[in-house]
Write a protein that holds these residues in place. Structure first.
Motif, PDB file in Angstrom:
ATOM      1  N   TYR A   1       0.843  -1.188   0.000  1.00  0.00           N
ATOM      2  CA  TYR A   1       0.000   0.000   0.000  1.00  0.00           C
ATOM      3  C   TYR A   1       0.884   1.246   0.000  1.00  0.00           C
ATOM      4  O   TYR A   1       2.052   1.197   0.402  1.00  0.00           O
ATOM      5  N   THR A   2       0.343   2.360  -0.458  1.00  0.00           N
ATOM      6  CA  THR A   2       1.064   3.618  -0.342  1.00  0.00           C
ATOM      7  C   THR A   2       1.227   3.962   1.138  1.00  0.00           C
ATOM      8  O   THR A   2       0.505   3.444   1.995  1.00  0.00           O
ATOM      9  N   VAL A   3       2.187   4.833   1.443  1.00  0.00           N
ATOM     10  CA  VAL A   3       2.452   5.179   2.842  1.00  0.00           C
ATOM     11  C   VAL A   3       1.196   5.732   3.504  1.00  0.00           C
ATOM     12  O   VAL A   3       0.856   5.390   4.637  1.00  0.00           O
ATOM     13  N   GLU A   4       0.481   6.590   2.795  1.00  0.00           N
ATOM     14  CA  GLU A   4      -0.754   7.161   3.310  1.00  0.00           C
ATOM     15  C   GLU A   4      -1.900   6.857   2.357  1.00  0.00           C
ATOM     16  O   GLU A   4      -1.701   6.711   1.149  1.00  0.00           O
ATOM     17  N   ASP A   5      -3.109   6.759   2.905  1.00  0.00           N
ATOM     18  CA  ASP A   5      -4.292   6.577   2.076  1.00  0.00           C
ATOM     19  C   ASP A   5      -4.609   7.865   1.327  1.00  0.00           C
ATOM     20  O   ASP A   5      -4.152   8.956   1.690  1.00  0.00           O
ATOM     21  N   ALA A   6      -5.429   7.737   0.295  1.00  0.00           N
ATOM     22  CA  ALA A   6      -5.919   8.914  -0.414  1.00  0.00           C
ATOM     23  C   ALA A   6      -7.002   9.592   0.425  1.00  0.00           C
ATOM     24  O   ALA A   6      -7.680   8.935   1.222  1.00  0.00           O
ATOM     25  N   PRO A   7      -7.190  10.901   0.282  1.00  0.00           N
ATOM     26  CA  PRO A   7      -8.245  11.576   1.040  1.00  0.00           C
ATOM     27  C   PRO A   7      -9.641  11.285   0.510  1.00  0.00           C
ATOM     28  O   PRO A   7     -10.627  11.526   1.201  1.00  0.00           O
ATOM     29  N   LEU A   8      -9.731  10.761  -0.717  1.00  0.00           N
ATOM     30  CA  LEU A   8     -11.017  10.467  -1.335  1.00  0.00           C
ATOM     31  C   LEU A   8     -10.951   9.115  -2.032  1.00  0.00           C
ATOM     32  O   LEU A   8      -9.902   8.725  -2.553  1.00  0.00           O
ATOM     33  N   GLY A   9     -12.073   8.408  -2.048  1.00  0.00           N
ATOM     34  CA  GLY A   9     -12.193   7.213  -2.866  1.00  0.00           C
ATOM     35  C   GLY A   9     -12.653   7.618  -4.255  1.00  0.00           C
ATOM     36  O   GLY A   9     -13.611   8.374  -4.397  1.00  0.00           O
ATOM     37  N   LEU A  10     -11.979   7.142  -5.297  1.00  0.00           N
ATOM     38  CA  LEU A  10     -12.242   7.595  -6.662  1.00  0.00           C
ATOM     39  C   LEU A  10     -12.628   6.440  -7.573  1.00  0.00           C
ATOM     40  O   LEU A  10     -12.144   5.317  -7.417  1.00  0.00           O
ATOM     41  N   ASN A  11     -13.486   6.747  -8.548  1.00  0.00           N
ATOM     42  CA  ASN A  11     -13.825   5.822  -9.625  1.00  0.00           C
ATOM     43  C   ASN A  11     -14.070   6.625 -10.890  1.00  0.00           C
ATOM     44  O   ASN A  11     -14.698   7.684 -10.846  1.00  0.00           O
ATOM     45  N   GLY A  12     -13.569   6.128 -12.016  1.00  0.00           N
ATOM     46  CA  GLY A  12     -13.761   6.831 -13.276  1.00  0.00           C
ATOM     47  C   GLY A  12     -12.833   8.013 -13.458  1.00  0.00           C
ATOM     48  O   GLY A  12     -13.048   8.849 -14.335  1.00  0.00           O
ATOM     49  N   HIS A  13     -11.769   8.092 -12.657  1.00  0.00           N
ATOM     50  CA  HIS A  13     -10.803   9.178 -12.762  1.00  0.00           C
ATOM     51  C   HIS A  13      -9.679   8.784 -13.716  1.00  0.00           C
ATOM     52  O   HIS A  13      -9.608   7.650 -14.194  1.00  0.00           O
ATOM     53  N   THR A  14      -8.800   9.726 -13.988  1.00  0.00           N
ATOM     54  CA  THR A  14      -7.579   9.436 -14.735  1.00  0.00           C
ATOM     55  C   THR A  14      -6.383   9.638 -13.816  1.00  0.00           C
ATOM     56  O   THR A  14      -6.449  10.368 -12.825  1.00  0.00           O
ATOM     57  N   ALA A  15      -5.281   8.979 -14.149  1.00  0.00           N
ATOM     58  CA  ALA A  15      -4.020   9.164 -13.431  1.00  0.00           C
ATOM     59  C   ALA A  15      -2.936   9.389 -14.475  1.00  0.00           C
ATOM     60  O   ALA A  15      -2.803   8.605 -15.418  1.00  0.00           O
ATOM     61  N   THR A  16      -2.178  10.452 -14.311  1.00  0.00           N
ATOM     62  CA  THR A  16      -1.150  10.827 -15.276  1.00  0.00           C
ATOM     63  C   THR A  16       0.184  10.961 -14.569  1.00  0.00           C
ATOM     64  O   THR A  16       0.294  11.673 -13.564  1.00  0.00           O
ATOM     65  N   ALA A  17       1.204  10.264 -15.075  1.00  0.00           N
ATOM     66  CA  ALA A  17       2.543  10.368 -14.499  1.00  0.00           C
ATOM     67  C   ALA A  17       3.137  11.726 -14.837  1.00  0.00           C
ATOM     68  O   ALA A  17       3.095  12.169 -15.985  1.00  0.00           O
TER      69      ALA A  17
END
Length: 520
Positions: A144-160
């Motif tokens: 897992y990442t060190v910390e959780d995300a502040p929001l649960g997401l669906n249908g989003h994009t992730a860009t490096a």
């Protein structure tokens, strides 16, 4: 020896060096059994430094050893035996290397680190660096990442983003209590801390199922998708990846969702296919709104122009930039209109778009048509497509595929690749320089009309010979249709998967995210 060195540093407090730029700490690597490197930058030339690793975030009051200093460190004293004391060079820089043990039981543990420089003008400590943090992991292992995300997401994009961070945009968001937080959020993942933060401003037009394209100036172009009411939108936004501020951008002439968007040479973006209407109650009628057109966006002039039509209307196809600047468009659900009726079929057609002539040319056909497959360019310039869905839209019976195909742009031909162990559609094929192509996520069983099915949770990577896939394990939590991007470049790049786990949908909000160390 360590006590003597520390004593010498403390004794030098009266000899403050000249002022410097801000001290910074950058962590590179961190996989068990390999090298962990910390790069210290921006300190005063020839100043002393102390690198402080820790298993927690303290806080550690500096007043505990200098009563005149009210500042605090974000690390603890628990790993004192691993502190490193040294001197910065003439540029105010230093490098500290650790060799991590290969003990599997350590996987998942968090290591924090912070650096201080000595001495200050009136205090023992001069500058305090940023804190760096990561989870220990094995190669081809997930944490897992060190910390959780502040929001649960669906249908989003992730860009490096260059440097190792990632920008998460849009999607349906829920907070920890399960309350809807809209579809206009912009989050930035900080690979140095393994944490997320919500950027101010947010999207002008909240949306899901859009595309996100990284531009040369590190801004991200957001195109189309569905708006908060679930309708396809023609809206386009350009986001500053550091501040989250939006830049005014011309809209398209037609709403689009399930399209592709690919960066071209000359700071332009090619948009292909998609649909201008979604009607889950009558998916066959909605097929008549699938688009054949393409558009080209010119970033410099903020204008749109027509591109060439695809040979057929397409949705669920894939597009990949080739090394020579052309774009390979493959497969998808192709729709032909006959006597006013939409006739869908899973395509095995491939086309190359040439930005110089603004035209398509044939790129051969591959065996077995498919849509919603994974596709990426390999290190050698070839393009691999893996899995996908096929079936009969009219009877609404579908199956996921396990086979792969490889396109050679020099020969303009296709060959068969090895099959994956777990068939899937909507998977993500992750590529990083010098690392094995890795397949993450997707649906093992699939209903194309509802984008639903059982998750494919196996993580598989291509072996060194390129002749078979190796199963590295399973996701920590099944995230079937979630974006995957490469973060933490350098010694041991990691694939970051974000989005609520399937088990959380309809229940408690899942705020977790996970990383997978890409095998070499």
């Amino acid at each position: 020896m360590r006590s003597l060195a520390l004593g010498l540093v403390l004794a030098s407090a009266a000899l403050a060096p000249e002022a410097s730029a801000q001290l910074s700490l950058d962590r590179i690597g961190g996989t068990l059994g390999s090298l962990l490197r910390y790069e210290i930058d921006g300190g005063a030339p020839f100043a002393a430094y102390v690198l402080i690793p820790s298993g927690n975030t303290g806080p550690l009051p500096i007043a505990s050893f200098d009563p005149t200093d009210t500042r605090e460190l974000e690390v603890g004293l628990d790993l004192f035996s691993y502190w490193v004391i040294g001197g910065l060079d003439g540029n105010g820089d230093a490098v500290v290397n650790f060799v991590l043990p290969s003990t599997p039981a350590l996987a998942g543990g968090v290591i924090h680190a912070q650096c201080i420089s000595l001495p200050g003008a009136t205090t023992l400590v001069d500058e305090i660096s940023n804190r760096a943090a990561f989870r220990l992991s094995s190669t081809a292992g997930s944490t897992y990442t060190v910390e959780d995300a502040p929001l649960g997401l669906n249908g989003h994009t992730a860009t490096a983003i260059p440097g190792g961070d990632a920008l998460l945009v849009g999607g349906v968001a829920r907070d920890a209590a399960g309350f809807d937080q809209g579809e206009g959020n912009v989050l930035r993942y900080d690979r140095e801390l393994g944490s997320f933060r919500v950027l101010p401003n947010g999207l002008t037009t909240p949306r899901s199922a859009h595309t996100a394209t990284l531009l040369p100036d590190r801004s991200v172009l957001i195109i189309g998708g569905t708006d908060a009411a679930g309708n396809p939108t023609a809206s386009v936004e350009r986001i500053n990846s550091t501040t989250g501020a939006t830049i005014a951008t011309s809209t398209m002439d037609t709403p689009r969702v399930f399209h592709t968007a690919t960066l071209l040479p000359g700071n332009k973006v090619l948009v292909t296919g998609g649909t201008s209407s979604i009607d889950f109650s009558d998916p066959l009628a909605a097929l008549g709104q699938v688009l054949q057109s393409t558009r080209v966006y010119d970033v410099a002039s903020n204008t749109w122009s027509n591109g060439p039509n695809l040979p057929q209307r397409r949705i669920g196809h894939r597009a990949t930039a080739l090394a020579d600047g052309r774009v390979l468009v493959t497969g998808g659900l192709a729709v032909t209109i006959f006597l006013g009726l939409p006739l869908p079929s899973f395509s095995n057609d491939a086309r190359r778009y040439d930005p110089v002539t603004n035209s398509f040319s044939a790129a051969g056909t591959f065996s077995s048509g498919r849509a919603f497959h994974a596709q990426a360019r390999l290190d050698d310039g070839r393009v691999m497509l893996v899995g996908g869905a096929d079936g009969d839209v009219l009877t609404q019976t579908f199956a996921s595929r396990a086979d792969s195909r490889i396109y050679d742009p020099i020969a303009n031909s296709w060959s068969n690749g090895p099959s994956i162990s777990q068939a899937r559609a909507y998977g993500e094929l992750v590529i990083a320089p010098g690392r094995r192509p890795t397949l993450i996520g997707g649906l093992a069983t699939v209903d194309v009309t509802t984008t639903s099915g059982a998750p494919a949770d196996a993580i598989e990577y291509l072996d060194a010979a390129g002749t078979s896939w190796v199963t590295a394990g399973v996701q920590l939590m099944a995230r079937p249709i979630a974006p995957v991007v490469v973060t933490d470049p350098g010694l041991h790049p990691r694939a970051l998967t974000t989005g609520e786990a399937l088990s959380a949908l309809g229940g408690a909000t899942d705020l977790t995210a996970e990383t997978f160390v890409l095998p070499q």
